[in-house]
Design a protein around this motif. Structure first.
Motif, PDB file in Angstrom:
ATOM      1  N   THR A  95     -50.403  19.143   7.110  1.00 14.99           N
ATOM      2  CA  THR A  95     -50.184  19.315   8.609  1.00 14.99           C
ATOM      3  C   THR A  95     -48.897  20.126   8.940  1.00 14.99           C
ATOM      4  O   THR A  95     -48.861  20.874   9.527  1.00 14.99           O
ATOM      5  N   HIS A  96     -47.786  19.672   8.109  1.00 15.82           N
ATOM      6  CA  HIS A  96     -46.400  20.279   8.495  1.00 15.82           C
ATOM      7  C   HIS A  96     -46.412  21.620   8.171  1.00 15.82           C
ATOM      8  O   HIS A  96     -45.786  22.500   8.771  1.00 15.82           O
ATOM      9  N   LEU A  97     -47.392  22.079   7.095  1.00 18.29           N
ATOM     10  CA  LEU A  97     -47.194  23.711   6.814  1.00 18.29           C
ATOM     11  C   LEU A  97     -48.153  24.319   7.922  1.00 18.29           C
ATOM     12  O   LEU A  97     -47.747  25.574   8.242  1.00 18.29           O
ATOM     13  N   CYS A  98     -49.295  23.821   8.401  1.00 13.18           N
ATOM     14  CA  CYS A  98     -50.036  24.527   9.378  1.00 13.18           C
ATOM     15  C   CYS A  98     -49.263  24.648  10.730  1.00 13.18           C
ATOM     16  O   CYS A  98     -49.302  25.739  11.490  1.00 13.18           O
ATOM     17  N   ASP A  99     -48.064  23.823  10.930  1.00 15.67           N
ATOM     18  CA  ASP A  99     -47.571  23.922  12.155  1.00 15.67           C
ATOM     19  C   ASP A  99     -46.350  25.390  11.869  1.00 15.67           C
ATOM     20  O   ASP A  99     -46.203  25.997  13.092  1.00 15.67           O
ATOM     21  N   ARG A 100     -46.075  25.810  10.767  1.00 24.76           N
ATOM     22  CA  ARG A 100     -45.404  27.040  10.357  1.00 24.76           C
ATOM     23  C   ARG A 100     -46.129  28.128  10.043  1.00 24.76           C
ATOM     24  O   ARG A 100     -45.623  29.290  10.308  1.00 24.76           O
TER      25      ARG A 100
END
Length: 563
Positions: A498-503
């Motif tokens: 999820t943290h990667l999707c945000d970037r």
């Protein structure tokens, strides 16, 4: 902007137009034999439309020349007598010949206009205007890569003679090239590209002895190249790519020592169905070649050494043919060739270390062949290389090639299905100029290096189909903000992304094992989720080889670093 259509003119009276039409049919059909009388009299044929226009609509009201002098002229000559009579005959004959050339030129251009569906072009380039044919065109923008310039589209002239035919790529060409194009004997430049031109190339183009450049790319032309084109003495650029042409290229190009088209510099024939054997004589007498693209054809034979040691050749693209045999083992040092694409052939044997003698190479693609052994470490000695595709060859099983560590200038690297084992080296993060990295389909093991987070410019990363890759996806990969394509399916990688999707707001292709209740990865931005028991989910191929084209200066236009 393109010019407006010419104004509507008052037509010639019907009786006069009918008389003029009869004279035109007699001149062009019966006396000169340029066009059949049947076509000239057919109001639906391009030739008939041209004849009708010249007879009754043309605002120039061009006088129809005659081949023979009237009897009254003969009587005048007899009355004059003496030297003046002979001088008058010569001047009159010259004037008549000039008038015939001008009339035939106008007729041929109008025929071309109708034959290529000119009435439905997006704009008409001022064709069929009431003035001289040299005004049938306009200055418009021409873009090649990022270079924008202004060029004259339409009919170009020099000293009153037609030397150029050039239409914009989006004008909407459709139909067939008429044989009357051969009457434009002064033509030096023809560019009729990116249309729907069908049928064969007229044999009459082979009569245009002044022709220097012929560009008919991206149409639907069929049949063989007329033999006469091989005899054009001044041709230096031939672009017939992206058509449906066929025939043996040896018949066009000839063989040493009697080669044909020996002034050629640019030869673009890719994406057709040409046959022919590539051997030691192939193109050996063409010393002026700069760029050669014969890819996506049906050529057979072996790669001759002389093409790799050619003193002027910069681009050689032979990919997607049926070439086989080994790569020439001994290559002389030269720095001219910068683009070499041989992928999707049947080359075999070891890839020789002497390739390092091609010191000017920027682009090297030998993927999808049958090369054996190990990729030579001498590749690291190529100082300008930024594109290296070695995948889909039966290389010996072994670890990630260590010599690549020294190739810090690489921008695109493919080792797809290269029998790689062991881990991805930690130094991969030092390859900070990489835009594309393809490691799909190997036997790599271990974790994904955190160093990937230092590769902020990476656009494409394929780690899929490496079942031995394990551990969590590194948090540092969130720094790869330019990522557009990521494939990590059919691995043992785990974690919440999820943290990667945000970037990763630029990503458009993201595949992972995120399907089902027992998924390995949690991924809200994945475009395709695979999982155990999902048939064929991991079998999708993504070939990233550049299919380079001359129109884009052999650069990958869809993958450029951010500004």
């Amino acid at each position: 902007p393109p010019p407006s259509p010419p104004p509507t003119l008052n037509p010639i009276p019907a009786a006069d137009a009918e008389e003029r039409l009869a004279s035109i049919v007699n001149l062009l059909g019966t006396e000169l034999g340029i066009t059949s009388v049947e076509d000239l009299e057919d109001p639906d044929a391009p030739q008939g439309k041209a004849a009708l226009w010249l007879a009754g609509t043309d605002g120039m009201r061009m006088e129809i020349p005659t081949l023979k002098k009237d009897e009254s002229d003969d009587e005048d000559d007899e009355d004059g007598g003496g030297e003046g009579g002979e001088e008058g005959e010569g001047a009159n004959a010259e004037a008549t010949a000039s008038a015939i050339v001008d009339f035939v030129t106008r007729y041929s251009l109008v025929t071309l206009f109708h034959s290529l569906d000119g009435t439905n072009w997006d704009y008409d380039l001022n064709f069929l205007g009431p003035d001289d044919v040299c005004t049938w065109g306009y200055w418009g923008p021409y873009e090649m890569l990022s270079t924008l310039s202004s060029v004259w589209y339409g009919v170009g002239c020099k000293d009153g003679e037609v030397v150029q035919l050039w239409t914009p790529q989006d004008i909407g060409l459709a139909g067939v090239l008429p044989s009357e194009i051969g009457q434009l004997t002064g033509l030096q430049f023809i560019a009729l590209e990116f249309g729907d031109i069908t049928g064969p190339i007229p044999t009459e183009i082979g009569d245009l002895k002044s022709l220097r450049q012929l560009w008919l790319s991206n149409n639907d032309l069929s049949g063989p190249i007329p033999p006469g084109i091989g005899n054009l003495p001044n041709l230096n650029a031939l672009a017939l790519d992206d058509n449906d042409l066929d025939g043996n290229l040896r018949e066009l190009l000839g063989s040493a020592p009697e080669g044909r088209l020996e002034k050629l510099k640019y030869l673009y024939l890719e994406d057709n169905r040409f046959t022919g054997t590539v051997d030691g004589d192939f193109l050996s007498s063409h010393s002026k070649l700069v760029q050669v693209d014969l890819s996506d054809n049906l050529l057979t034979g072996r790669l001759p050494l002389h093409l790799l040691s050619h003193p002027k050749l910069q681009v050689l693209d032979l990919h997607d043919n049926g070439l086989d045999g080994g790569f020439p083992p001994m290559i002389e040092t030269q720095d001219v060739l910068y683009f070499l694409a041989l992928y999707d052939n049947d080359f075999d044997g070891p890839f020789p270390p002497s390739v390092a003698n091609l010191t000017g190479l920027v682009h090297l693609d030998i993927a999808q062949n049958d090369f054996e052994g190990r990729p030579p470490s001498e590749l690291a000695a190529l100082p300008n290389l930024d594109y290296l595709f070695l995948g889909d060859n039966p290389w010996d099983v072994g670890p990630f090639p260590d010599f690549i560590r020294n190739m810090t200038g690489l921008q695109e690297l493919s080792l797809k299905r290269s029998q790689l084992t062991g881990g991805i080296p930690e130094w991969i993060g030092e390859m900070d100029r990489l835009l594309l990295l393809d490691l799909d389909g190997n036997d790599l093991t271990g974790t994904v290096p955190e160093g990937f987070g230092d590769m902020a410019g990476l656009f494409v990363l394929l780690l899929n189909r490496n079942p031995g890759l394990n551990g969590t996806v590194p948090f540092e990969m969130a720094n790869m903000i330019g990522l557009e394509v990521l494939m990590i399916d059919d691995t043992s990688l785990t974690g919440n992304l999820t943290h990667l999707c945000d970037r990763w707001d630029k990503i458009n292709t993201f595949r992972a094992d995120c399907k089902g209740n027992e998924s390995k990865v949690v991924c809200e931005c994945c475009t395709l989720c695979c999982g155990d028991g999902v048939e064929d989910c991991n079998d999708g191929e993504l070939h990233l080889n550049v299919d380079p084209v001359w129109e884009n200066a052999y650069q990958r236009y869809q993958l450029q670093p951010p500004e």
